[in-house]
Design a protein around this motif. Structure first.
Motif, mmCIF file in Angstrom:
data_model
loop_
_atom_site.group_PDB
_atom_site.id
_atom_site.type_symbol
_atom_site.label_atom_id
_atom_site.label_comp_id
_atom_site.label_asym_id
_atom_site.label_seq_id
_atom_site.Cartn_x
_atom_site.Cartn_y
_atom_site.Cartn_z
ATOM 1 N N ILE A 39 19.593 -24.319 41.985
ATOM 2 C CA ILE A 39 19.320 -23.986 40.737
ATOM 3 C C ILE A 39 20.716 -24.132 39.886
ATOM 4 O O ILE A 39 20.613 -24.798 38.723
ATOM 5 C CB ILE A 39 18.702 -22.559 40.529
ATOM 6 N N VAL A 40 21.769 -23.633 40.435
ATOM 7 C CA VAL A 40 23.007 -23.846 39.733
ATOM 8 C C VAL A 40 23.542 -25.206 39.390
ATOM 9 O O VAL A 40 23.938 -25.587 38.468
ATOM 10 C CB VAL A 40 24.013 -23.136 40.450
ATOM 11 N N SER A 43 21.471 -26.842 36.769
ATOM 12 C CA SER A 43 21.799 -26.383 35.569
ATOM 13 C C SER A 43 22.998 -27.032 35.026
ATOM 14 O O SER A 43 23.225 -27.363 33.945
ATOM 15 C CB SER A 43 22.033 -24.677 35.761
ATOM 16 N N MET A 44 24.006 -27.275 35.825
ATOM 17 C CA MET A 44 25.331 -27.863 35.626
ATOM 18 C C MET A 44 24.916 -29.470 35.129
ATOM 19 O O MET A 44 25.620 -29.980 34.172
ATOM 20 C CB MET A 44 26.365 -27.876 36.788
ATOM 21 N N VAL A 46 22.290 -30.513 34.066
ATOM 22 C CA VAL A 46 21.840 -30.479 32.791
ATOM 23 C C VAL A 46 22.579 -30.239 31.467
ATOM 24 O O VAL A 46 22.624 -30.895 30.360
ATOM 25 C CB VAL A 46 20.544 -29.393 32.627
ATOM 26 N N LEU A 47 23.442 -29.334 31.945
ATOM 27 C CA LEU A 47 24.428 -28.867 30.882
ATOM 28 C C LEU A 47 25.352 -30.187 30.658
ATOM 29 O O LEU A 47 25.747 -30.565 29.452
ATOM 30 C CB LEU A 47 25.348 -27.790 31.256
#
Length: 187
Positions: A39-40, A43-44, A46-47
């Motif tokens: 998940i992290v 998220s990274m 996507v960021l």
């Protein structure tokens, strides 16, 4: 078992994997079937994708480039100011050296001028002494002449008075008339 810890049950969607640790089982949480590290990572990604899509690296690079350009401009100005300061320092050092030479020349000129003024003052003083001496001698000779003239006048006055007295004693009216006739006849 009043003090036994309470166990919460979780739904099947959030608990999928169980890991054994020693005596008990450890259950890791999951979201949409993904482990926390996954998940992290997502998220990274996507960021980073949003940052690339919004051109954030370009803005950061542009900001850094503008800052670098500003720093270069400031460095160039500082170099220019330093060169100007060194030129001014050299100019003032030359002016100070020239001023010192001029001061020495002025001192030498003033000394020469003072010596000339002193020599002229001495010569003028000697001339004044000579003039004053001559003036004093002239006054003395004038006083002598006046004294001689005064003595002559007094002598003439005394002689005139003595002659008048003698003439008055020795001449009478008849002798005067005879003397006047002789003077008239001589003319």
């Amino acid at each position: 078992m009043a003090n036994a810890p309470e166990v919460f049950s979780t739904t099947a969607a959030t608990v999928a994997a169980e890991v054994e640790h020693g005596a008990g089982k450890h259950i890791e949480p999951q979201l949409f079937g993904l482990a926390p590290y996954q998940i992290v990572a997502i998220s990274m990604l996507v960021l980073i994708a949003i940052m690339v899509w919004k051109k954030v690296p370009g803005m950061i690079m542009g900001g850094l480039d503008s800052r670098i350009a500003a720093i270069r401009t400031q460095l160039d100005e500082a170099k220019q100011l330093r060169a100007e300061a060194e030129a001014l320092r050299n100019e003032y050092a030359a002016k100070i050296a020239n001023a010192e030479k001029d001061a020495e020349a002025m001192i030498a000129g003033a000394q020469t001028e003072a010596d000339a003024i002193l020599a002229k003052a001495e010569a003028d003083g000697q001339q004044m002494v000579v003039r004053r001496k001559q003036l004093a001698e002239d006054k003395i000779s004038a006083a002598e002449r006046e004294a001689v003239d005064q003595v002559r006048r007094r002598a003439a006055t005394a002689a005139t008075l003595a002659a008048r007295g003698l003439i008055a004693e020795k001449h009478d009216a008849a002798a005067d008339s005879k003397l006047a006739d002789q003077v008239i006849a001589g003319i």
